[in-house]
Design a protein around this motif. Structure first.
Motif, short mmCIF file in Angstrom:
data_model
loop_
_atom_site.label_atom_id
_atom_site.label_comp_id
_atom_site.label_asym_id
_atom_site.label_seq_id
_atom_site.Cartn_x
_atom_site.Cartn_y
_atom_site.Cartn_z
N ALA A 1 128.19 -49.90 9.07
CA ALA A 1 128.23 -48.50 9.32
C ALA A 1 129.24 -48.53 10.94
CB ALA A 1 127.74 -47.09 9.23
N ILE A 2 129.02 -49.26 12.23
CA ILE A 2 129.53 -49.06 13.41
C ILE A 2 130.49 -49.62 13.43
CG2 ILE A 2 129.25 -49.08 15.55
CD1 ILE A 2 127.67 -47.37 15.44
N LEU A 3 130.65 -50.57 13.15
CA LEU A 3 131.69 -51.53 12.67
C LEU A 3 132.87 -51.66 11.71
CD1 LEU A 3 129.86 -55.21 12.42
CD2 LEU A 3 131.68 -54.41 14.28
N SER A 4 132.36 -50.47 11.11
CA SER A 4 133.34 -49.92 9.50
C SER A 4 134.81 -48.96 10.63
CB SER A 4 132.58 -49.80 8.56
OG SER A 4 133.83 -48.75 7.90
N PRO A 5 136.21 -49.22 10.40
CA PRO A 5 136.98 -47.86 10.86
C PRO A 5 136.47 -46.66 10.22
CG PRO A 5 138.23 -49.47 9.51
CD PRO A 5 136.88 -49.89 9.44
N THR A 6 136.19 -46.60 8.90
CA THR A 6 135.41 -45.25 8.35
C THR A 6 134.25 -44.96 8.57
OG1 THR A 6 137.22 -46.22 6.58
CG2 THR A 6 135.66 -44.53 5.93
N PRO A 7 134.29 -43.59 9.09
CA PRO A 7 133.07 -42.77 8.96
C PRO A 7 132.06 -42.80 8.34
CG PRO A 7 135.13 -41.93 10.50
CD PRO A 7 135.67 -42.50 9.44
N SER A 8 130.63 -42.94 8.41
CA SER A 8 129.44 -43.07 7.71
C SER A 8 128.85 -41.39 7.90
CB SER A 8 129.00 -44.14 7.18
OG SER A 8 127.66 -43.63 7.07
N PRO A 9 129.05 -40.76 6.08
CA PRO A 9 127.90 -39.75 6.42
C PRO A 9 126.44 -39.87 6.70
CG PRO A 9 127.98 -40.46 4.23
CD PRO A 9 129.22 -41.18 5.47
N HIS A 10 126.27 -41.01 7.09
CA HIS A 10 124.48 -41.18 7.38
C HIS A 10 124.46 -41.75 9.01
CE1 HIS A 10 124.49 -40.91 3.04
NE2 HIS A 10 125.04 -42.53 2.57
N LEU A 11 125.70 -41.85 9.75
CA LEU A 11 125.34 -41.30 10.61
C LEU A 11 125.14 -40.52 11.87
CD1 LEU A 11 128.37 -44.36 11.59
CD2 LEU A 11 125.82 -44.85 12.19
N SER A 12 124.38 -40.92 12.65
CA SER A 12 123.87 -39.43 13.58
C SER A 12 124.78 -39.07 14.70
CB SER A 12 122.26 -39.16 13.59
OG SER A 12 122.24 -38.57 15.31
N THR A 13 124.99 -37.78 14.51
CA THR A 13 125.91 -37.72 15.53
C THR A 13 125.58 -37.32 16.86
OG1 THR A 13 126.42 -34.91 15.08
CG2 THR A 13 127.88 -36.45 13.73
N PHE A 14 126.51 -37.36 18.16
CA PHE A 14 125.79 -37.27 19.20
C PHE A 14 124.86 -35.33 19.40
CE2 PHE A 14 126.50 -34.81 22.92
CZ PHE A 14 126.34 -35.57 23.85
N GLU A 15 126.06 -34.77 18.67
CA GLU A 15 125.67 -33.08 18.79
C GLU A 15 124.39 -33.03 17.86
OE1 GLU A 15 128.80 -34.36 17.70
OE2 GLU A 15 129.93 -34.42 19.39
N GLU A 16 124.41 -33.81 16.60
CA GLU A 16 123.17 -33.38 15.91
C GLU A 16 122.18 -34.11 16.90
OE1 GLU A 16 123.98 -34.09 10.83
OE2 GLU A 16 124.14 -36.26 12.33
N ALA A 17 121.92 -34.87 17.85
CA ALA A 17 121.18 -36.21 18.05
C ALA A 17 120.84 -34.60 19.40
CB ALA A 17 121.71 -36.58 18.65
#
Length: 299
Positions: free
Chosen positions: A267-283
Motif C-alpha cells: 500500500a505504501i509503494l502503490s500510487p493509489t491511497p489505501s483506505p486501510h492505512l492509518s493517517t497522520f491525523e488518525e494516529a
C-alpha cells in the motif's frame, strides 16, 4: 524501482527491511549500531542527500519519532513516510506539508478478519464490546532480554497503552471515537519494568455504548480477541486463531498478522491511497486518547 530508507534497525526495522526487499525495492537503512558498507548510513541527513529515497520508514525508538519526522519534513523532496506505531511518545503540534504524505504503522487494519468485522458492525446496532490483548512480554522476542527493549522503558515509549495501541486503533476504526470513563492500570507483575504492564479501560465509543479494553504484558496464554454483542447477534473475532464467529457460524480466514506487513508495504509503494492505512491525523487523535487515559485517576 522505489528507493526505501529504513530509520532504525531493531526487530521492527529489520522486518520492514526484509519486507520491502522482497517486493523488489532498493532498500537502505540508518542505524547507529549496525553498519554494513554500501547499504547503511549512521545519520539521516547523509542518507537523504546520498541515497535520495522516495519512501522513508521511521522505526527507531518511539521517543525519537518526533525529531526524526521533523527532519524528514524539512527535506525539500516530496516523500512518502511511514512512522512505526505509536506516532510519538507524547502528543505534539506538527504541520505536515502538502508534498509530504505521512502514514502510521497500524498494520492490523490489513487483516482480512478485521476488514470483514468492520463490514459486519457497520450494518448492526452494537450494544457492548470487550477488546482483549494479553501476552507475556519476556516471550515476545526470542533471544532478547525483555528488560533491554523499548517495551520495558518509559523514556523509550514503552508500556501497554503505547505498545499495544494497535488494539486502541482498530477499536476506533471499527466502532468510532473512544470516550474513556475510567481506567485501572499499573505494574502489577514481578516483571522488571518502569511502565504499566496492565491497563483496564472502561469507555464508550461513537457506535458502542458500553466498551471495555483490556491490555497486558502478563498473560502466559497469549490471547487477542474482540467480543461484540449486537442487538441481533454476537460477533467474536479471534486474531490469533484467525476466526470470526457470527452467532453459531464460525469462519476461518487466510493470512496471518505477519502478512499484514507485506500488505501495508504494498500500500505504501502503490500510487493509489489505501483506505486501510492509518493517517497522520488518525494516529495523532489516538495519541491524544492515550494522553487522556494517562491523566485519568487510575482507580
Amino acid at each position: 524501482m522505489k528507493r526505501v530508507l529504513i530509520i532504525g534497525m531493531g526487530s521492527i526495522g529489520q522486518k520492514h527491511y526484509q519486507t520491502f526487499q522482497s517486493l523488489g525495492a532498493d532498500v537502505r537503512y540508518v542505524s547507529r549500531h549496525r553498519q554494513e558498507a554500501g547499504i547503511s548510513f549512521s545519520q539521516v541527513h547523509n542518507a537523504l542527500s546520498q541515497f535520495d529515497p522516495d519512501i522513508c520508514l521511521i522505526a527507531n525508538d518511539t521517543s525519537q519519532h518526533l525529531d526524526t519526522l521533523k527532519e524528514l519534513l524539512s527535506h525539500p523532496k516530496p516523500l512518502r513516510i511511514l512512522v512505526e506505531k505509536p506516532l510519538f511518545h507524547h502528543p505534539a503540534q506538527l504541520s505536515v506539508q502538502a508534498q509530504k504524505v505521512v502514514y502510521v504503522g497500524y498494520n492490523l487494519r490489513f487483516l482480512p478478519l478485521l476488514q470483514r468485522l468492520k463490514e459486519e458492525v457497520a450494518n448492526r446496532t452494537v450494544l457492548s464490546a470487550d477488546i482483549y490483548c494479553g501476552s507475556y512480554l519476556p516471550n515476545w522476542r526470542a533471544g532478547m532480554d525483555y528488560r533491554k527493549t523499548a517495551s520495558a522503558s518509559s523514556h523509550r515509549g514503552g508500556g501497554v497503552l503505547r505498545d499495544l495501541s494497535h488494539d486502541l486503533d482498530y477499536t476506533q476504526w471499527l466502532l468510532g471515537k473512544i470516550t474513556p470513563h475510567s481506567m485501572l492500570s499499573g505494574t502489577f507483575s514481578n516483571l522488571d519494568l518502569d511502565v504499566e504492564d496492565t491497563a483496564l479501560i472502561l469507555a464508550r465509543a461513537k457506535n458502542c455504548p458500553a466498551l471495555t479494553i483490556r491490555l497486558n504484558y502478563t498473560d502466559h496464554l497469549s490471547q487477542r480477541y474482540l467480543h461484540i454483542i449486537c442487538d441481533d447477534t454476537t460477533l467474536h473475532a479471534d486474531l490469533l486463531a484467525n476466526t470470526l464467529t457470527i452467532g453459531d457460524t464460525k469462519e476461518n480466514f487466510e493470512g496471518s498478522i505477519q502478512d499484514t506487513y507485506l500488505k501495508q508495504a504494498k500500500a505504501i509503494l502503490s500510487p493509489t491511497p489505501s483506505p486501510h492505512l492509518s493517517t497522520f491525523e488518525e494516529a495523532l487523535k489516538l495519541l491524544h486518547l492515550i494522553a487522556q487515559l494517562e491523566k485519568m485517576p487510575h482507580v
